[in-house]
Motif scaffolding. Structure first.
Motif, PDB file in Angstrom:
ATOM      1  N   GLU A  34       1.234  -1.447   0.277  1.00 14.97           N
ATOM      2  CA  GLU A  34      -0.029  -0.004   0.096  1.00 14.97           C
ATOM      3  C   GLU A  34       0.776   1.297  -0.052  1.00 14.97           C
ATOM      4  OE1 GLU A  34      -2.328  -0.451   3.435  1.00 14.97           O
ATOM      5  OE2 GLU A  34      -3.665  -2.398   2.051  1.00 14.97           O
ATOM      6  N   VAL A  35       2.259   1.648   0.654  1.00 17.70           N
ATOM      7  CA  VAL A  35       2.834   2.500   0.650  1.00 17.70           C
ATOM      8  C   VAL A  35       3.248   2.533  -0.144  1.00 17.70           C
ATOM      9  CG1 VAL A  35       5.062   3.142   1.486  1.00 17.70           C
ATOM     10  CG2 VAL A  35       2.976   2.043   3.493  1.00 17.70           C
ATOM     11  N   ARG A  36       4.032   1.261  -1.187  1.00 25.68           N
ATOM     12  CA  ARG A  36       4.452   1.705  -2.193  1.00 25.68           C
ATOM     13  C   ARG A  36       3.531   2.517  -3.271  1.00 25.68           C
ATOM     14  NH1 ARG A  36       7.317  -2.719  -0.809  1.00 25.68           N
ATOM     15  NH2 ARG A  36       5.635  -4.233  -1.482  1.00 25.68           N
ATOM     16  N   GLU A  37       2.807   1.914  -2.787  1.00 20.95           N
ATOM     17  CA  GLU A  37       1.552   2.188  -4.579  1.00 20.95           C
ATOM     18  C   GLU A  37       1.357   4.088  -4.389  1.00 20.95           C
ATOM     19  OE1 GLU A  37      -2.025  -0.571  -3.774  1.00 20.95           O
ATOM     20  OE2 GLU A  37      -0.930  -1.998  -4.522  1.00 20.95           O
ATOM     21  N   LYS A  38       1.102   4.172  -2.531  1.00 25.64           N
ATOM     22  CA  LYS A  38       0.549   5.662  -2.617  1.00 25.64           C
ATOM     23  C   LYS A  38       1.581   6.450  -3.386  1.00 25.64           C
ATOM     24  CE  LYS A  38      -1.838   4.470   1.239  1.00 25.64           C
ATOM     25  NZ  LYS A  38      -2.341   5.183   2.831  1.00 25.64           N
ATOM     26  N   GLU A  39       3.448   5.883  -2.924  1.00 30.29           N
ATOM     27  CA  GLU A  39       4.017   6.385  -3.485  1.00 30.29           C
ATOM     28  C   GLU A  39       4.451   6.897  -4.323  1.00 30.29           C
ATOM     29  OE1 GLU A  39       7.356   4.530  -1.045  1.00 30.29           O
ATOM     30  OE2 GLU A  39       7.707   5.857   0.218  1.00 30.29           O
ATOM     31  N   ALA A  40       3.654   5.788  -5.411  1.00 31.82           N
ATOM     32  CA  ALA A  40       4.407   5.829  -6.774  1.00 31.82           C
ATOM     33  C   ALA A  40       3.457   6.480  -7.571  1.00 31.82           C
ATOM     34  CB  ALA A  40       4.108   4.797  -7.662  1.00 31.82           C
ATOM     35  N   ALA A  41       2.276   6.334  -7.090  1.00 27.77           N
ATOM     36  CA  ALA A  41       0.975   7.890  -7.453  1.00 27.77           C
ATOM     37  C   ALA A  41       1.383   9.535  -6.561  1.00 27.77           C
ATOM     38  CB  ALA A  41      -0.412   7.685  -6.350  1.00 27.77           C
ATOM     39  N   ASP A  42       1.650   9.559  -5.729  1.00 29.21           N
ATOM     40  CA  ASP A  42       2.833  10.456  -5.420  1.00 29.21           C
ATOM     41  C   ASP A  42       4.154  10.783  -6.877  1.00 29.21           C
ATOM     42  OD1 ASP A  42       0.806  11.667  -3.407  1.00 29.21           O
ATOM     43  OD2 ASP A  42       2.456  10.294  -1.884  1.00 29.21           O
ATOM     44  N   TYR A  43       4.729  10.490  -7.153  1.00 29.22           N
ATOM     45  CA  TYR A  43       5.384  10.024  -8.453  1.00 29.22           C
ATOM     46  C   TYR A  43       4.577  10.745  -9.664  1.00 29.22           C
ATOM     47  CZ  TYR A  43       9.097   9.501 -11.393  1.00 29.22           C
ATOM     48  OH  TYR A  43      10.106   9.282 -12.423  1.00 29.22           O
ATOM     49  N   ARG A  44       3.893   9.505  -9.546  1.00 23.82           N
ATOM     50  CA  ARG A  44       3.911  10.050 -11.585  1.00 23.82           C
ATOM     51  C   ARG A  44       2.507  11.904 -11.006  1.00 23.82           C
ATOM     52  NH1 ARG A  44       2.116   4.499 -10.659  1.00 23.82           N
ATOM     53  NH2 ARG A  44       0.359   4.790  -9.643  1.00 23.82           N
ATOM     54  N   ALA A  45       1.906  12.013 -10.386  1.00 31.98           N
ATOM     55  CA  ALA A  45       1.645  13.140  -9.959  1.00 31.98           C
ATOM     56  C   ALA A  45       2.953  13.999  -9.928  1.00 31.98           C
ATOM     57  CB  ALA A  45       1.386  13.422  -8.665  1.00 31.98           C
ATOM     58  N   THR A  46       3.752  14.234  -9.454  1.00 39.41           N
ATOM     59  CA  THR A  46       5.008  15.067  -9.493  1.00 39.41           C
ATOM     60  C   THR A  46       5.650  15.177 -11.057  1.00 39.41           C
ATOM     61  OG1 THR A  46       5.742  14.426  -6.449  1.00 39.41           O
ATOM     62  CG2 THR A  46       6.920  15.898  -8.458  1.00 39.41           C
ATOM     63  N   VAL A  48       4.548  14.522 -13.274  1.00 40.59           N
ATOM     64  CA  VAL A  48       3.353  14.565 -14.435  1.00 40.59           C
ATOM     65  C   VAL A  48       3.462  16.605 -14.589  1.00 40.59           C
ATOM     66  CG1 VAL A  48       0.658  15.351 -14.843  1.00 40.59           C
ATOM     67  CG2 VAL A  48       1.316  13.251 -15.278  1.00 40.59           C
ATOM     68  N   ASP A  49       3.511  17.392 -13.277  1.00 37.51           N
ATOM     69  CA  ASP A  49       3.177  18.807 -13.486  1.00 37.51           C
ATOM     70  C   ASP A  49       4.920  18.894 -13.052  1.00 37.51           C
ATOM     71  OD1 ASP A  49       3.019  20.832 -11.284  1.00 37.51           O
ATOM     72  OD2 ASP A  49       3.802  20.465  -9.682  1.00 37.51           O
ATOM     73  N   TYR A  50       6.157  18.031 -13.096  1.00 30.45           N
ATOM     74  CA  TYR A  50       7.058  18.735 -13.737  1.00 30.45           C
ATOM     75  C   TYR A  50       6.976  18.847 -15.043  1.00 30.45           C
ATOM     76  CZ  TYR A  50       9.510  17.978  -8.983  1.00 30.45           C
ATOM     77  OH  TYR A  50      10.135  18.154  -7.493  1.00 30.45           O
ATOM     78  N   ASP A  51       6.382  17.680 -15.813  1.00 33.29           N
ATOM     79  CA  ASP A  51       6.510  17.964 -17.011  1.00 33.29           C
ATOM     80  C   ASP A  51       5.870  19.317 -17.694  1.00 33.29           C
ATOM     81  OD1 ASP A  51       7.462  15.425 -17.713  1.00 33.29           O
ATOM     82  OD2 ASP A  51       6.288  14.432 -18.035  1.00 33.29           O
ATOM     83  N   GLU A  52       4.583  19.686 -17.199  1.00 31.83           N
ATOM     84  CA  GLU A  52       3.782  19.738 -17.288  1.00 31.83           C
ATOM     85  C   GLU A  52       4.867  22.258 -17.109  1.00 31.83           C
ATOM     86  OE1 GLU A  52       0.521  19.831 -14.891  1.00 31.83           O
ATOM     87  OE2 GLU A  52      -0.513  18.688 -16.264  1.00 31.83           O
ATOM     88  N   SER A  53       5.806  22.023 -16.253  1.00 35.34           N
ATOM     89  CA  SER A  53       6.661  23.031 -16.064  1.00 35.34           C
ATOM     90  C   SER A  53       7.467  23.392 -17.007  1.00 35.34           C
ATOM     91  CB  SER A  53       6.903  22.643 -14.391  1.00 35.34           C
ATOM     92  OG  SER A  53       6.340  22.513 -13.325  1.00 35.34           O
ATOM     93  N   ILE A  54       7.745  22.254 -17.351  1.00 39.11           N
ATOM     94  CA  ILE A  54       9.210  22.254 -18.271  1.00 39.11           C
ATOM     95  C   ILE A  54       8.490  22.145 -19.501  1.00 39.11           C
ATOM     96  CG2 ILE A  54      10.567  21.316 -19.333  1.00 39.11           C
ATOM     97  CD1 ILE A  54      10.950  19.305 -17.196  1.00 39.11           C
ATOM     98  N   ASP A  55       6.922  21.519 -19.502  1.00 36.33           N
ATOM     99  CA  ASP A  55       6.401  22.417 -21.370  1.00 36.33           C
ATOM    100  C   ASP A  55       6.122  24.454 -20.753  1.00 36.33           C
ATOM    101  OD1 ASP A  55       6.753  19.917 -22.451  1.00 36.33           O
ATOM    102  OD2 ASP A  55       4.749  19.288 -21.934  1.00 36.33           O
ATOM    103  N   ALA A  56       6.023  24.639 -19.973  1.00 39.07           N
ATOM    104  CA  ALA A  56       4.739  25.892 -19.390  1.00 39.07           C
ATOM    105  C   ALA A  56       6.880  26.716 -19.607  1.00 39.07           C
ATOM    106  CB  ALA A  56       4.292  25.929 -18.566  1.00 39.07           C
ATOM    107  N   ILE A  57       7.730  26.072 -19.048  1.00 41.25           N
ATOM    108  CA  ILE A  57       8.847  26.658 -19.016  1.00 41.25           C
ATOM    109  C   ILE A  57       9.459  27.009 -21.433  1.00 41.25           C
ATOM    110  CG2 ILE A  57      11.506  27.071 -18.931  1.00 41.25           C
ATOM    111  CD1 ILE A  57      10.655  25.915 -16.274  1.00 41.25           C
ATOM    112  N   ALA A  58       9.356  26.126 -21.494  1.00 44.90           N
ATOM    113  CA  ALA A  58      10.028  26.243 -22.990  1.00 44.90           C
ATOM    114  C   ALA A  58       8.900  26.773 -23.705  1.00 44.90           C
ATOM    115  CB  ALA A  58       9.598  24.523 -23.525  1.00 44.90           C
ATOM    116  N   GLY A  59       7.482  26.987 -23.924  1.00 42.38           N
ATOM    117  CA  GLY A  59       6.648  27.979 -24.317  1.00 42.38           C
ATOM    118  C   GLY A  59       7.252  29.135 -24.323  1.00 42.38           C
TER     119      GLY A  59
END
Length: 125
Positions: A34-46, A48-59
């Protein structure tokens, strides 16, 4: 018979101990999963957030290159992006380097749409 009965009681107690151990291990495994699943979900969200930030900066960089003007407002906007927690440290370093290098002249900034020359005119012969 008494000796065998005592031996059976001893083995029965040992089996109960081992069953308790197995039960604990199964609970531990379930909790760890359960802990690993929560951490994996947190990692995926983070991520995605980083990818969006990088895309925004590139734009933002593309827009700034097209405008080719140095304004305090643009510099401040980049500094604000650089201060965000969601922006990775490597991106912050790149932003700071970009801000410090200053704005190049328009001729120095290649743009795919502006990098071609007009064809030579054909004269009627």
């Amino acid at each position: 018979i008494e000796k065998a009965t005592a031996f059976i009681a001893k083995l029965t107690d040992r089996i109960e101990e081992l069953d308790e151990d197995v039960g604990r291990w199964e609970k531990d495994t379930k909790a760890a999963t359960e802990v690993r699943e929560k951490e994996a979900a947190d990692y995926r969200a983070t991520s995605v957030d980083y990818d969006e930030s990088i895309d925004a900066i590139a734009g933002a960089l593309v827009v700034l290159k097209k405008k080719a003007v140095k304004t305090a407002q643009a510099e401040e906007a980049l500094l604000q992006v650089q201060r965000l927690r969601s922006v990775p440290a490597s991106s912050k370093k790149l932003l700071m380097a970009f801000i410090q290098q200053g704005q190049p002249a328009v001729e120095e900034m290649p743009d795919d749409h502006l990098s071609y020359e007009a064809p030579e005119a054909s004269g009627y012969e």
